[in-house]
Design a protein around this motif. Structure first.
Motif, PDB file in Angstrom:
ATOM      1  N   THR A  47      53.674  45.384  28.647  1.00 22.27           N
ATOM      2  CA  THR A  47      52.241  45.148  29.253  1.00 22.27           C
ATOM      3  C   THR A  47      51.342  46.199  28.636  1.00 22.27           C
ATOM      4  O   THR A  47      50.447  45.877  27.986  1.00 22.27           O
ATOM      5  CB  THR A  47      52.043  44.899  30.447  1.00 22.27           C
ATOM      6  OG1 THR A  47      52.862  43.703  31.070  1.00 22.27           O
ATOM      7  CG2 THR A  47      50.906  44.742  31.125  1.00 22.27           C
ATOM      8  N   GLN A  91      49.578  38.884  32.863  1.00 22.11           N
ATOM      9  CA  GLN A  91      50.644  38.620  33.628  1.00 22.11           C
ATOM     10  C   GLN A  91      50.541  38.026  35.026  1.00 22.11           C
ATOM     11  O   GLN A  91      49.574  38.408  35.815  1.00 22.11           O
ATOM     12  CB  GLN A  91      51.533  40.073  34.074  1.00 22.11           C
ATOM     13  CG  GLN A  91      52.908  39.782  34.350  1.00 22.11           C
ATOM     14  CD  GLN A  91      53.749  41.223  33.925  1.00 22.11           C
ATOM     15  OE1 GLN A  91      53.023  42.390  33.584  1.00 22.11           O
ATOM     16  NE2 GLN A  91      54.987  41.271  34.199  1.00 22.11           N
ATOM     17  N   ASP A 169      50.853  37.354  28.491  1.00 22.54           N
ATOM     18  CA  ASP A 169      51.925  38.477  29.242  1.00 22.54           C
ATOM     19  C   ASP A 169      52.606  37.421  30.144  1.00 22.54           C
ATOM     20  O   ASP A 169      52.268  37.030  31.301  1.00 22.54           O
ATOM     21  CB  ASP A 169      50.985  39.371  29.881  1.00 22.54           C
ATOM     22  CG  ASP A 169      51.916  40.648  30.133  1.00 22.54           C
ATOM     23  OD1 ASP A 169      53.333  40.453  29.865  1.00 22.54           O
ATOM     24  OD2 ASP A 169      51.364  41.466  30.826  1.00 22.54           O
ATOM     25  N   GLU A 170      53.952  37.131  29.707  1.00 19.22           N
ATOM     26  CA  GLU A 170      54.919  36.438  30.493  1.00 19.22           C
ATOM     27  C   GLU A 170      54.436  35.127  30.890  1.00 19.22           C
ATOM     28  O   GLU A 170      54.235  34.725  32.090  1.00 19.22           O
ATOM     29  CB  GLU A 170      55.444  37.201  31.533  1.00 19.22           C
ATOM     30  CG  GLU A 170      56.066  38.493  31.125  1.00 19.22           C
ATOM     31  CD  GLU A 170      56.918  38.886  32.168  1.00 19.22           C
ATOM     32  OE1 GLU A 170      57.610  38.471  33.054  1.00 19.22           O
ATOM     33  OE2 GLU A 170      57.292  40.361  31.941  1.00 19.22           O
TER      34      GLU A 170
HETATM   35 MG   LIG Z   1      54.741  43.516  32.081  1.00 15.66          MG
END
Ligand SMILES: [Mg+2]
Ligand SMILES: Nc1ncnc2c1ncn2[C@@H]1O[C@H](COP(=O)(O)OP(=O)(O)O)[C@@H](O)[C@H]1O
Length: 257
Positions: A47, A91, A169-170
């Motif tokens: 991240t 995220q 992010d994810e």
């Molecule tokens: Mg992360």
């Protein structure tokens, strides 16, 4: 910036957070239209690396160029202009919980203060339809959405400014395998249609296989692999070995190895 200028270029990036060394001499380059999948253990600095690429966070040492511009050499206004050319899905894909779907997706456009509401309405409807959501979902509040819908709204919000680069992010974390596959298919279709560059943090082996043109493995503060999926699979570093040769990986990659 010419067609050949990398969309992202990092040179000798070191990141300390307090005493903690997160990145040790990371260099990478990503071309236009590519889809980079970044993998690594939890807490290894994925991240933070992504935040540095988009200029939200500064590395301790080294240079980061985004869309051909050195983030250290330009003004705050120029940095904001560059960020306006990027879409970011953080995220967790958090939406503003007090705002409706419509207002979430419209947020950036309204912030710009250059478009009238009629045009904003049309653009939001277009983006919602692009991510497979009906016009009626625009009135819903985030608390009324399923997990898969939250991700789609977050994606519509990230796409609203027609970004040249998309940072995810994810994006599929928390989704079940079917919804996750739907989301990856959606990204793939949008990528073909819109041709943007994607940087995606993921643990999802299917995404790496089906979507990514490049894979980066972050471990021991370094990029221990950066290249094709096959190169990552061949990496001998222990995290990479476990990640790409564990039981689940063998199932997903059976048709590759
Ligand atoms: Mg992360
Ligand atoms: N603002 C911060 N201040 C101090 N440490 C941080 C901060 N943000 C992240 N970290 C630390 O940096 C490391 C990398 O974090 P992160 O990039 O979020 O990991 P990942 O996304 O790979 O799970 C972690 O050890 C985390 O605790």
């Amino acid at each position: 910036m010419t067609q050949a200028t990398p969309v992202i270029q990092m040179d000798h990036v070191w990141t300390y957070l307090g005493q903690h060394l997160v990145h040790k001499d990371i260099s990478l380059s990503l071309g236009r239209g590519e889809i980079l999948g970044l993998v690594g253990a939890s807490g290894c600095g994925k991240t933070v690396l992504m935040r540095e690429m988009v200029g939200i966070q500064r590395p301790t040492k080294g240079t980061v160029k985004l869309l051909g511009e050195d983030l250290n050499a330009i003004s705050a206004v120029q940095q904001q202009q560059l960020r306006n050319r990027c879409g970011v899905l953080f995220q967790g894909g958090a939406l503003f919980s007090a705002l409706s779907v419509f207002d979430n997706v419209a947020f950036k456009l309204r912030e710009l203060k250059v478009l009238d509401e009629v045009l904003i309405e049309r653009l939001v409807a277009m983006k919602l339809s692009m991510v497979g959501l009906s016009a009626t979902s625009a009135k819903l509040m985030p608390s009324e959405l399923s997990g898969g819908m939250v991700k789609r709204v977050a994606l519509a919000r990230a796409l609203i400014m027609e970004p040249e680069v998309l940072f995810l992010d994810e994006p599929t974390s928390g989704l079940d395998p079917v919804l996750s596959e739907d989301f990856i298919n959606l990204l793939s279709e949008l990528h073909i249609e819109l041709g943007f560059t994607i940087v995606m943090v993921t643990h999802d082996l299917d995404s790496l296989r089906d979507l990514c043109t490049k894979v980066g493995v972050l471990a021991e503060q370094k990029l221990v692999a950066y290249g094709s999926l096959d190169e990552a699979i061949d990496c001998e570093q222990p995290f990479a070995r476990e990640f790409f040769h564990g039981k689940r990986a063998q199932r997903v990659f059976l048709n590759l190895n």
